[in-house]
Design a protein around this motif. Structure first.
Motif, PDB file in Angstrom:
ATOM      1  N   GLN A  18       4.530  -0.230  -8.046  1.00  0.00           N
ATOM      2  CA  GLN A  18       4.817  -0.147  -6.891  1.00  0.00           C
ATOM      3  C   GLN A  18       6.378  -0.103  -6.304  1.00  0.00           C
ATOM      4  O   GLN A  18       6.872   0.498  -5.429  1.00  0.00           O
ATOM      5  N   GLU A  43      -0.687   5.980  -7.841  1.00  0.00           N
ATOM      6  CA  GLU A  43      -0.203   5.558  -6.763  1.00  0.00           C
ATOM      7  C   GLU A  43       0.020   6.644  -5.614  1.00  0.00           C
ATOM      8  O   GLU A  43      -0.130   6.396  -4.516  1.00  0.00           O
ATOM      9  N   MET A  44       1.122   7.508  -6.178  1.00  0.00           N
ATOM     10  CA  MET A  44       1.533   8.655  -5.313  1.00  0.00           C
ATOM     11  C   MET A  44       0.265   9.506  -4.632  1.00  0.00           C
ATOM     12  O   MET A  44       0.628   9.846  -3.480  1.00  0.00           O
ATOM     13  N   ARG A  46      -2.582   8.345  -4.187  1.00  0.00           N
ATOM     14  CA  ARG A  46      -3.465   7.662  -2.995  1.00  0.00           C
ATOM     15  C   ARG A  46      -2.369   7.630  -1.958  1.00  0.00           C
ATOM     16  O   ARG A  46      -3.191   7.825  -0.812  1.00  0.00           O
ATOM     17  N   ARG A  47      -1.200   7.558  -2.057  1.00  0.00           N
ATOM     18  CA  ARG A  47      -0.331   7.632  -0.715  1.00  0.00           C
ATOM     19  C   ARG A  47      -0.404   8.951  -0.135  1.00  0.00           C
ATOM     20  O   ARG A  47      -0.295   8.943   1.125  1.00  0.00           O
ATOM     21  N   ARG A  50      -3.783   9.367   1.685  1.00  0.00           N
ATOM     22  CA  ARG A  50      -3.724   8.399   3.049  1.00  0.00           C
ATOM     23  C   ARG A  50      -2.804   9.073   3.896  1.00  0.00           C
ATOM     24  O   ARG A  50      -3.333   9.095   5.194  1.00  0.00           O
ATOM     25  N   ALA A  51      -1.553   9.483   3.745  1.00  0.00           N
ATOM     26  CA  ALA A  51      -0.608  10.061   4.782  1.00  0.00           C
ATOM     27  C   ALA A  51      -1.243  11.351   5.141  1.00  0.00           C
ATOM     28  O   ALA A  51      -1.071  11.751   6.504  1.00  0.00           O
TER      29      ALA A  51
END
Length: 68
Positions: A18, A43-44, A46-47, A50-51
């Motif tokens: 994170q 993680e990137m 997932r972001r 979402r974005a």
């Protein structure tokens, strides 16, 4: 819930990912351990999903020499 050493290590790894995904990480002079690189990629991804609202967006990292 009992916190085992394994669970504590997992929590530390998640925190490292994170922090590495944040905008100010490069300013600390630290680098993420190679064993956590795929966690950072996930993680990137997932972001990004979402974005953008694109549920099938895929993030890949490529390592090597920089382009001229």
């Amino acid at each position: 819930m009992t916190l085992t050493m394994e669970k504590l290590m997992e929590m530390g790894d998640n925190a490292s990912v994170q922090i590495a995904a944040g905008p100010s990480y490069l300013h600390t002079g630290k680098v993420l351990e190679p064993r956590l690189w795929d966690d950072l990629r996930q993680e990137m991804q997932r972001r990004l999903r979402r974005a953008t609202g694109e549920p099938h967006a895929i993030v890949t990292f490529s390592f090597g020499s920089e382009a001229p």
